[in-house]
Design a protein around this motif. Structure first.
Motif, PDB file in Angstrom:
ATOM      1  N   TYR A 173      16.381 -12.638  -9.631  1.00 40.60           N
ATOM      2  CA  TYR A 173      16.970 -13.745  -8.878  1.00 40.60           C
ATOM      3  C   TYR A 173      18.310 -13.336  -8.271  1.00 40.60           C
ATOM      4  N   GLY A 174      18.623 -13.940  -7.125  1.00 44.95           N
ATOM      5  CA  GLY A 174      19.945 -13.816  -6.533  1.00 44.95           C
ATOM      6  C   GLY A 174      20.177 -12.583  -5.695  1.00 44.95           C
ATOM      7  N   GLU A 175      19.201 -11.724  -5.555  1.00 45.50           N
ATOM      8  CA  GLU A 175      19.340 -10.504  -4.753  1.00 45.50           C
ATOM      9  C   GLU A 175      18.877 -10.775  -3.324  1.00 45.50           C
ATOM     10  N   TYR A 176      19.699 -10.398  -2.362  1.00 44.55           N
ATOM     11  CA  TYR A 176      19.333 -10.549  -0.952  1.00 44.55           C
ATOM     12  C   TYR A 176      18.921  -9.221  -0.331  1.00 44.55           C
ATOM     13  N   ASP A 177      19.244  -8.114  -0.982  1.00 41.85           N
ATOM     14  CA  ASP A 177      18.912  -6.781  -0.485  1.00 41.85           C
ATOM     15  C   ASP A 177      17.739  -6.248  -1.305  1.00 41.85           C
ATOM     16  N   VAL A 178      16.547  -6.339  -0.741  1.00 39.99           N
ATOM     17  CA  VAL A 178      15.325  -6.007  -1.472  1.00 39.99           C
ATOM     18  C   VAL A 178      15.279  -4.536  -1.887  1.00 39.99           C
ATOM     19  N   PRO A 179      15.526  -3.578  -0.979  1.00 44.64           N
ATOM     20  CA  PRO A 179      15.472  -2.168  -1.406  1.00 44.64           C
ATOM     21  C   PRO A 179      16.429  -1.861  -2.561  1.00 44.64           C
ATOM     22  N   ALA A 199       0.810  -1.207   0.000  1.00 50.30           N
ATOM     23  CA  ALA A 199       0.000   0.000   0.000  1.00 50.30           C
ATOM     24  C   ALA A 199       0.851   1.267   0.000  1.00 50.30           C
ATOM     25  N   ASP A 200       2.050   1.199   0.594  1.00 48.46           N
ATOM     26  CA  ASP A 200       2.912   2.379   0.620  1.00 48.46           C
ATOM     27  C   ASP A 200       3.588   2.613  -0.726  1.00 48.46           C
ATOM     28  N   LYS A 201       3.537   1.663  -1.624  1.00 46.60           N
ATOM     29  CA  LYS A 201       4.114   1.784  -2.961  1.00 46.60           C
ATOM     30  C   LYS A 201       3.048   1.357  -3.960  1.00 46.60           C
ATOM     31  N   PRO A 202       2.019   2.210  -4.187  1.00 41.07           N
ATOM     32  CA  PRO A 202       0.881   1.779  -4.988  1.00 41.07           C
ATOM     33  C   PRO A 202       1.238   1.441  -6.433  1.00 41.07           C
ATOM     34  N   ASP A 203       2.386   1.933  -6.927  1.00 37.88           N
ATOM     35  CA  ASP A 203       2.764   1.648  -8.304  1.00 37.88           C
ATOM     36  C   ASP A 203       3.485   0.317  -8.458  1.00 37.88           C
ATOM     37  N   MET A 204       3.873  -0.323  -7.343  1.00 40.88           N
ATOM     38  CA  MET A 204       4.630  -1.564  -7.418  1.00 40.88           C
ATOM     39  C   MET A 204       4.191  -2.533  -6.327  1.00 40.88           C
ATOM     40  N   GLN A 205       3.871  -3.763  -6.740  1.00 37.93           N
ATOM     41  CA  GLN A 205       3.573  -4.822  -5.787  1.00 37.93           C
ATOM     42  C   GLN A 205       4.754  -5.781  -5.770  1.00 37.93           C
ATOM     43  N   VAL A 206       5.082  -6.292  -4.565  1.00 37.05           N
ATOM     44  CA  VAL A 206       6.298  -7.087  -4.387  1.00 37.05           C
ATOM     45  C   VAL A 206       6.009  -8.343  -3.567  1.00 37.05           C
ATOM     46  N   LEU A 207       6.570  -9.473  -3.995  1.00 35.75           N
ATOM     47  CA  LEU A 207       6.565 -10.728  -3.244  1.00 35.75           C
ATOM     48  C   LEU A 207       7.985 -11.258  -3.208  1.00 35.75           C
ATOM     49  N   LEU A 208       8.367 -11.858  -2.095  1.00 39.15           N
ATOM     50  CA  LEU A 208       9.711 -12.407  -1.938  1.00 39.15           C
ATOM     51  C   LEU A 208       9.614 -13.910  -1.732  1.00 39.15           C
ATOM     52  N   PHE A 209      10.431 -14.667  -2.470  1.00 35.79           N
ATOM     53  CA  PHE A 209      10.459 -16.120  -2.359  1.00 35.79           C
ATOM     54  C   PHE A 209      11.868 -16.561  -1.981  1.00 35.79           C
ATOM     55  N   THR A 210      11.965 -17.425  -0.975  1.00 36.20           N
ATOM     56  CA  THR A 210      13.267 -17.935  -0.552  1.00 36.20           C
ATOM     57  C   THR A 210      13.050 -19.199   0.273  1.00 36.20           C
ATOM     58  N   ASP A 211      14.115 -19.663   0.939  1.00 35.23           N
ATOM     59  CA  ASP A 211      13.999 -20.734   1.919  1.00 35.23           C
ATOM     60  C   ASP A 211      14.721 -20.287   3.180  1.00 35.23           C
ATOM     61  N   ARG A 212      14.671 -21.104   4.215  1.00 34.62           N
ATOM     62  CA  ARG A 212      15.239 -20.704   5.515  1.00 34.62           C
ATOM     63  C   ARG A 212      16.754 -20.542   5.476  1.00 34.62           C
ATOM     64  N   SER A 213      17.441 -21.134   4.515  1.00 33.87           N
ATOM     65  CA  SER A 213      18.900 -21.010   4.460  1.00 33.87           C
ATOM     66  C   SER A 213      19.350 -19.854   3.564  1.00 33.87           C
ATOM     67  N   ASN A 214      18.427 -19.147   2.944  1.00 28.72           N
ATOM     68  CA  ASN A 214      18.744 -18.014   2.073  1.00 28.72           C
ATOM     69  C   ASN A 214      17.879 -16.814   2.452  1.00 28.72           C
ATOM     70  N   GLU A 215      18.093 -16.283   3.637  1.00 29.91           N
ATOM     71  CA  GLU A 215      17.289 -15.169   4.136  1.00 29.91           C
ATOM     72  C   GLU A 215      17.666 -13.871   3.431  1.00 29.91           C
ATOM     73  N   PHE A 216      16.711 -12.990   3.278  1.00 28.49           N
ATOM     74  CA  PHE A 216      16.972 -11.658   2.754  1.00 28.49           C
ATOM     75  C   PHE A 216      17.645 -10.816   3.836  1.00 28.49           C
ATOM     76  N   THR A 217      18.592  -9.957   3.441  1.00 28.13           N
ATOM     77  CA  THR A 217      19.250  -9.090   4.424  1.00 28.13           C
ATOM     78  C   THR A 217      18.313  -7.979   4.859  1.00 28.13           C
ATOM     79  N   ASP A 218      17.426  -7.550   3.979  1.00 27.26           N
ATOM     80  CA  ASP A 218      16.448  -6.520   4.296  1.00 27.26           C
ATOM     81  C   ASP A 218      15.232  -6.802   3.437  1.00 27.26           C
ATOM     82  N   ASP A 219      14.154  -7.306   4.060  1.00 28.36           N
ATOM     83  CA  ASP A 219      12.979  -7.678   3.270  1.00 28.36           C
ATOM     84  C   ASP A 219      12.075  -6.491   2.960  1.00 28.36           C
ATOM     85  N   GLY A 220      12.408  -5.319   3.478  1.00 31.23           N
ATOM     86  CA  GLY A 220      11.637  -4.119   3.175  1.00 31.23           C
ATOM     87  C   GLY A 220      10.201  -4.170   3.662  1.00 31.23           C
ATOM     88  N   GLY A 221       9.867  -5.138   4.508  1.00 26.55           N
ATOM     89  CA  GLY A 221       8.501  -5.256   5.007  1.00 26.55           C
ATOM     90  C   GLY A 221       7.550  -5.966   4.052  1.00 26.55           C
TER      91      GLY A 221
END
Length: 145
Positions: free
Chosen positions: A131-137, A25-47
């Protein structure tokens, strides 16, 4: 699996697809989903919502551990069968299992082939997968430009 359970899974997947793409909702022009597993956590999921594709395995392992001390042979007595059923009902979170399978179905429907994956959809455009990005922002800045 019964028809009712199958329909519930499909409807959950569709609701998740619609709901999670409407999440940003804070970024109405872009919708985002993150896919990973427990051994490949995102460093910053951006909420943004994170869907763990190994969640089904984690839940199944918990269920296996819960009943591992029972003799599950075909000679099982009815009271042992009832004890297994009671143990599973105490441990099992049916909604968590349905959500985990819905996450897998969603990843499949979006053609996610590797993890970590960041799926974005700009309003009126098709979905893009990074693919392959851990830093979402950082990844989202790159996508916007």
């Amino acid at each position: 699996m019964s028809i009712r359970n199958l329909m519930c899974n499909v409807l959950t997947c569709v609701a998740m697809l619609i709901g999670t793409f409407a999440y940003a909702a804070d970024k109405p022009d872009m919708q985002v989903l993150l896919f990973t597993d427990r051994s490949n956590e995102f460093t910053d999921d951006g909420g943004y919502p994170v869907i763990y594709l190994d969640e089904v395995l984690r839940i199944e392992e918990e269920l296996t551990q819960a009943i591992s001390h029972f003799d599950l042979s075909e000679n099982m007595k009815s009271e042992d069968f009832e004890a297994v059923r009671n143990q599973l009902s105490r441990v099992m979170d049916e909604q968590a299992l349905l959500d985990a399978y819905a996450g897998l179905s969603l990843a499949w429907s979006l053609n996610v082939t590797h993890i970590p994956a960041i799926v974005t959809r700009l309003q009126g455009e098709r979905s893009l997968v990074s693919y392959g990005e851990y830093d979402v922002p950082h990844s989202l800045v790159r996508i916007r430009n």
